[in-house]
Design a protein around this motif. Sequence first.
Motif, PDB file in Angstrom:
ATOM      1  N   VAL A 166      -5.063  -2.985  -2.021  1.00 25.30           N
ATOM      2  CA  VAL A 166      -6.033  -3.176  -0.934  1.00 25.30           C
ATOM      3  C   VAL A 166      -5.337  -3.068   0.417  1.00 25.30           C
ATOM      4  N   LYS A 167      -4.187  -3.700   0.545  1.00 22.70           N
ATOM      5  CA  LYS A 167      -3.434  -3.681   1.800  1.00 22.70           C
ATOM      6  C   LYS A 167      -3.030  -2.256   2.210  1.00 22.70           C
ATOM      7  N   LEU A 168      -2.676  -1.425   1.233  1.00 23.77           N
ATOM      8  CA  LEU A 168      -2.228  -0.055   1.508  1.00 23.77           C
ATOM      9  C   LEU A 168      -3.356   0.980   1.397  1.00 23.77           C
ATOM     10  N   PHE A 169      -4.587   0.502   1.152  1.00 27.23           N
ATOM     11  CA  PHE A 169      -5.759   1.375   1.037  1.00 27.23           C
ATOM     12  C   PHE A 169      -5.642   2.375  -0.116  1.00 27.23           C
ATOM     13  N   TYR A 170      -5.170   1.899  -1.263  1.00 26.92           N
ATOM     14  CA  TYR A 170      -5.078   2.738  -2.456  1.00 26.92           C
ATOM     15  C   TYR A 170      -6.302   2.514  -3.341  1.00 26.92           C
ATOM     16  N   TYR A 171      -6.691   3.547  -4.083  1.00 23.03           N
ATOM     17  CA  TYR A 171      -7.866   3.506  -4.945  1.00 23.03           C
ATOM     18  C   TYR A 171      -7.465   3.324  -6.396  1.00 23.03           C
ATOM     19  N   ALA A 172      -8.267   2.546  -7.122  1.00 23.93           N
ATOM     20  CA  ALA A 172      -8.020   2.347  -8.547  1.00 23.93           C
ATOM     21  C   ALA A 172      -8.305   3.639  -9.310  1.00 23.93           C
ATOM     22  N   ILE A 173      -7.506   3.893 -10.315  1.00 23.52           N
ATOM     23  CA  ILE A 173      -7.732   5.031 -11.199  1.00 23.52           C
ATOM     24  C   ILE A 173      -8.442   4.489 -12.433  1.00 23.52           C
TER      25      ILE A 173
END
Length: 142
Positions: free
Chosen positions: A134-141
């Motif tokens: 969330v902090k790095l704005f990554y999306y779940a795969i």
Amino acid sequence: PLFFCLIINNMGIDKLSSLYNKFPELLLEKNIIKCDEGLYSTVAEMLAAIKVYQDANMGKCDLVPTVFNIIESKHGVLNIDYSGGDEVVEHIVDFTKKISFKTCEQCGKMGQLYCSTKWMHWSHKKTLCRTHAVKLFYYAIT
């Protein structure tokens, strides 16, 4: 030379220096460890296991001294290139890679694979805990 490596990764200078000082026979060259701080203990434990094994078995069998060429985080898992060793060293390295696939690269907690954009195939992938994703704005795969 060590400062350049710290720009590439986020592992603290003290932690990096301690690995190079503890395992000089495994890490002959500087700047080969390129991963974030969350993988420090995983890398350190792998190096310690290989050192203990080599110290106990060198000269007793056809064991060739292990030397690491690169230890880097790539596509959400540790990429480890080395020379020497034997089947036991290979199993230790393989186990370390498997552990890194479930370890947050930032903090070392349990993680999963995330990608930097919604277009998974063109995205940079990292293994992260939910907080760092969330902090790095990554999306779940999924």
